[in-house]
Motif scaffolding. Structure first.
Motif, PDB file in Angstrom:
ATOM      1  N   PHE A 271      37.649  31.140  -1.779  1.00  0.00           N
ATOM      2  CA  PHE A 271      37.754  30.815  -3.201  1.00  0.00           C
ATOM      3  C   PHE A 271      36.603  31.412  -3.999  1.00  0.00           C
ATOM      4  O   PHE A 271      35.509  31.621  -3.482  1.00  0.00           O
TER       5      PHE A 271
ATOM      6  N   PHE B 116      34.880  29.889  -6.314  1.00  0.00           N
ATOM      7  CA  PHE B 116      33.774  28.923  -6.402  1.00  0.00           C
ATOM      8  C   PHE B 116      33.517  28.260  -5.055  1.00  0.00           C
ATOM      9  O   PHE B 116      33.090  27.109  -4.985  1.00  0.00           O
TER      10      PHE B 116
ATOM     11  N   ASN C 285      34.253  26.307  -3.082  1.00  0.00           N
ATOM     12  CA  ASN C 285      34.898  25.029  -2.741  1.00  0.00           C
ATOM     13  C   ASN C 285      34.399  24.440  -1.428  1.00  0.00           C
ATOM     14  O   ASN C 285      35.170  23.928  -0.633  1.00  0.00           O
TER      15      ASN C 285
ATOM     16  N   ILE D 157      32.451  21.451   0.525  1.00  0.00           N
ATOM     17  CA  ILE D 157      32.272  20.033   0.224  1.00  0.00           C
ATOM     18  C   ILE D 157      30.785  19.716   0.261  1.00  0.00           C
ATOM     19  O   ILE D 157      30.124  19.914   1.289  1.00  0.00           O
TER      20      ILE D 157
END
Ligand SMILES: Nc1ncnc2c1ncn2[C@@H]1O[C@H](COP(=O)(O)OP(=O)(O)OP(=O)(O)O)[C@@H](O)[C@H]1O
Ligand SMILES: [Mg+2]
Lengths: 226, 390
Positions: A93, A95, A97, A99
Motif C-alpha cells: 500500500f 501508506f 498500512n 499496524i
C-alpha cells in the motif's frame, strides 16, 4: 502460450451515488502473463486503484469477467474470496498500512495466521521475508521506530511472506523520497527477477514505472501500452 | 491466536486515556451493582442468618414478632419437658424462654434517639446461638443486673464499653462484656439476665422461647406435640423462617431501589462503551480494510474487536471488585421495620456477588461492543482502504 495469470474480459465498472452513475471502466480488457512486471499509469481518478481492487476481489465489476490466479474472481462468494486472497494475493500500500501496535515481525506474520503453518514455521518465514527486504535487525521495532522507506519494506515483506502468486502495489513509492523509492523499486525488481513474481504496480511517477517491463497508460477507459 | 489477542490488548493500551475513561465508567456502574448485592448479602447476614438451622422459635399464636408475643411461665415449663429438644452438657434441655423489650438510646455524641432491643435470657443463649461470641469481658452473672452489649451497640451507642452504666426499666445496669455475632442482628442487641429484666419491667411472662432440636427432622414432632397440647396455644417456627419473613419487605425494597439505580447507570455505561468502540473502529477503518485485504474473514475482525471491549469490561470488573473489597468496611444502619429497632449491618462481599459483578461488567461491555464490531466487520473493503486513518 501459457495461460494469463490475470485476465479482464470486457469489464465495466461504475459506481452509483444514488441515481447518479459514475462510470470508471468501460469494456476494459487486459491479459497479464505469469511473471510479468506491469506498471499502470494514469491521471488521478482514472480507475487505477479500482483495477487492483477488482483483481483482488475487493470490489465487483458491473459487467464482464475477471480471472486471476486460476479463479474467476468476479463470481466468487465473500469468504471463498478471502481464503483465496490469503493464498494468492500480496498487497503493498501507498501508506504501508502497518499496524502501529504490532512489531515489524508481528506485522509480517499477520498473513501467515491464515495459513496452516506452525508457530516455528511462521517465525522462520517471517525472518526470511524480513531478511529479503534487508530488515533482519529491525524485527522487534514498532512502525513508529522505522523510517518511511523501512516501513514500506516491512509492508513488502508482509506482502511476500505467504509466497503469493500476484503482488499488487498501489503507489508503493508515493510517500517516499527518491533514495527510499529507489531502494523499494530495487527490491520489487529483485522479487520479480529472482522469485518470478507477477507484479501489478500503480504509480504516478514515470521513473518508478521505468522499473517495470511494461507500462499501461490509462486515461478514462482508453489504454495505450508501451 | 495469540497474535490477535496481543493486537486487541495493545490497542486497549495505546488508547489508554479513552480506554481509562470507559473503564472508569464501566467500573463505577459495576461497583454500584456490587454495592447493591453486598447490601443484600449484609441484610441476609443480619436478618436471615441470625437464625440457626436447628433452632425453633415459639411465639404466642397470632404474634408476628417477639415484641408482640407472650409466653407464660407454666407454658415455658411444659415446653421444656417435651421430647426432641437438644440437651446441654449439664443435661438440661436447650430451650430458653426470653423477654424482649425495646429501649431508647442516644447515638454517640448526639441527641438522636434510636430503639434498641434488650433481650433477657440465660447464659446458655451463647450455646443456642453459637455465632454470638464474647469479644471482650465476661458474661453476666445470673441474678445480677449485668449486661453484655453487641459490638454494634458498643460502637454506635456506648463508646465507653465495659464499665459503663445504662438505665433499663427501673434499674441501673452495668456493662461487663461485648459480643460479636458475625454480622447478624444480635450484634445490635443487649443481653442480660431474664429474671432481672422481668422484675425491672414488672412482667411475669416471657416474650418467646427458642429451643434447639435434637435433630433437624424433629421439627414436625415438636410442632405436632405443641399443637396437641391445648394449654400451649403457641405457634412454632424455624428461627430462619422467622427472620426471613421479618426481612422480606425491607430486602425487597432495598433490592428494587438498587437495581433501578443500576439499570439507569448501566444504560449510560453501555452507551459510553459503544462510543468508545465506535471511536476505536472509526480511527482504525483503514487498518481493518487492510486485514480484510490480507484475507481475514469478517467474523475474525468481529472477534478481535469484541475481545477488545471485553478486555475493557474485565478491567472494569476487577476495579469494581477491588472497590467492593474496600466497601466491606462500611457499616450501615437501618430501621428494622418489624421491630422498629435500630439494625446495623456490614456490606458483605461474597464470591457469588463478585462473580455476578464480573459477569455484569463483561455483559455490558459486550453489549456496547457489538454494534461497532458489526459495523467494522461489514465495512466494504475497498471503501475502508480509501479511508483516512492512522
Ligand atoms: N466507493 C466509491 N463510490 C463512488 N465513487 C468511487 C468509489 N471508489 C472510487 N470512486 C471513483 O472512481 C474513480 C476511480 O477511482 P480510483 O481510486 O480507482 O482512481 P485512481 O486512478 O486510483 O486515482 P488516484 O490516482 O487518485 O489514486 C474516481 O472518480 C473515484 O472518485
Ligand atoms: Mg488510487
Amino acid at each position: 502460450m501459457t495461460a494469463p495469470v490475470v485476465e479482464f474480459q470486457r469489464v465495466s465498472k461504475s459506481y452509483f451515488r444514488g441515481e447518479q452513475e459514475i462510470p470508471v471502466l468501460k469494456d476494459f480488457s487486459l491479459s497479464v502473463p505469469p511473471g510479468r512486471f506491469l506498471a499502470i499509469m494514469g491521471p488521478s481518478g482514472s480507475g487505477k486503484t479500482t483495477i487492483l481492487n477488482l483483481v483482488a476481489g475487493l470490489d465487483r465489476p458491473t459487467q464482464g469477467t475477471i480471472r486471476a490466479a486460476g479463479l474467476t474472481v468476479s463470481q466468487q462468494g465473500e469468504s471463498d474470496l478471502a481464503r483465496w486472497r490469503a493464498r494468492h494475493i500480496g498487497f503493498v500500500f501507498q501508506f504501508y498500512n502497518l499496524i502501529p501496535v504490532l512489531t515489524a515481525a508481528e506485522n509480517v506474520e499477520l498473513p501467515l495466521l491464515l495459513s496452516t503453518l506452525t508457530r516455528q514455521e511462521r517465525a522462520t518465514h517471517v525472518r526470511a521475508a524480513l531478511g529479503l527486504v534487508g530488515l533482519k535487525d529491525r524485527i522487534d521495532h514498532y512502525p513508529r521506530q522505522l523510517s518511511g522507506g523501512q516501513e514500506q519494506r516491512v509492508g513488502i515483506a508482509r506482502a511476500i511472506v505467504s509466497d503469493p502468486t500476484i503482488l499488487l502495489a498501489d503507489e508503493p513509492t508515493g510517500n517516499l523520497d527518491r533514495s527510499a523509492a529507489e531502494a523499494v523499486m530495487a527490491l520489487l525488481t529483485k522479487l520479480h527477477r529472482e522469485l518470478n513474481k507477477t507484479i501489478l504496480m500503480v504509480t504516478h511517477d514515470p521513473r518508478t514505472a521505468d522499473y517495470a517491463q511494461e507500462t499501461l497508460h490509462f486515461d478514462k477507459g482508453t489504454v495505450a501500452s508501451s | 491466536m495469540k497474535l490477535l489477542l496481543a493486537y486487541s490488548l495493545r490497542n486497549v493500551w495505546v488508547r489508554s486515556s479513552t480506554a481509562a475513561l470507559t473503564i472508569a465508567g464501566l467500573a463505577l456502574v459495576s461497583l454500584i451493582l456490587l454495592a447493591v448485592l453486598m447490601l443484600g448479602n449484609g441484610l441476609n447476614r443480619a436478618l436471615i442468618e441470625s437464625g440457626s438451622p436447628d433452632n425453633v422459635l415459639l411465639l404466642r399464636k397470632g404474634a408476628t414478632t417477639e415484641i408482640a408475643s407472650g409466653i407464660y411461665r407454666d407454658q415455658a415449663h411444659i415446653v421444656r419437658t417435651l421430647a426432641d429438644i437438644a440437651q446441654t452438657s449439664g443435661g438440661e434441655p436447650l430451650a430458653i424462654p426470653e423477654l424482649v423489650v425495646l429501649i431508647s438510646l442516644a447515638k454517640n455524641g448526639t441527641d438522636t434517639l434510636a430503639n434498641v432491643v434488650v433481650r433477657g435470657t440465660r447464659p446458655d443463649a451463647f450455646i443456642l446461638r453459637p455465632q454470638v461470641r464474647l469479644s471482650q469481658g465476661r458474661p453476666w452473672q445470673p441474678g445480677t443486673t449485668e449486661i453484655v452489649i453487641g459490638a454494634q451497640i458498643a460502637t454506635r451507642f456506648l463508646r465507653d464499653g465495659i464499665g459503663s452504666h445504662l438505665r433499663i426499666g427501673k434499674r441501673e445496669w452495668l456493662v461487663v462484656g461485648i459480643a460479636e455475632a458475625q454480622g447478624t442482628a444480635f450484634e445490635s442487641e443487649i443481653w442480660g439476665d431474664v429474671d432481672q429484666l422481668m422484675s425491672a419491667y414488672g412482667r411475669d411472662s416471657y416474650s418467646s422461647l427458642t429451643l434447639r432440636l435434637s435433630s433437624s427432622s424433629a421439627f414436625q414432632s415438636i410442632d405436632d406435640a405443641i399443637a396437641a397440647d391445648t394449654r400451649l396455644l403457641l405457634q412454632v417456627k424455624r428461627e430462619r423462617d422467622y427472620y426471613r419473613d421479618k426481612s422480606m419487605t425491607m430486602a425487597t425494597f432495598i433490592r428494587l431501589l438498587g437495581f433501578t439505580f443500576t439499570f439507569i447507570f448501566a444504560v449510560g455505561a453501555v452507551l459510553g462503551g459503544t462510543m468508545t468502540m465506535y471511536g476505536a473502529v472509526a480511527s482504525r477503518t483503514r487498518e481493518i480494510g487492510m486485514l480484510r485485504a490480507l484475507g481475514f474473514q469478517p467474523h475474525q475482525i468481529l472477534s478481535a474487536l469484541l475481545f477488545e471491549s471485553l478486555t475493557l469490561g474485565a478491567l472494569a470488573g476487577l476495579l469494581a471488585i477491588g472497590g467492593g473489597t474496600a466497601l466491606q468496611f462500611v457499616t450501615l444502619s437501618t430501621m428494622n421495620f418489624s421491630t422498629f429497632s435500630e439494625l446495623a449491618f456490614r456490606l458483605t462481599l461474597t464470591p457469588a456477588s463478585a462473580l455476578s459483578t464480573m459477569g455484569f461488567a463483561l455483559g455490558i461491555s459486550m453489549i456496547g461492543g457489538i454494534p461497532p464490531a458489526i459495523r467494522a466487520a461489514r465495512l466494504s473493503v475497498a471503501a475502508a482502504l480509501r479511508a483516512p486513518g492512522r
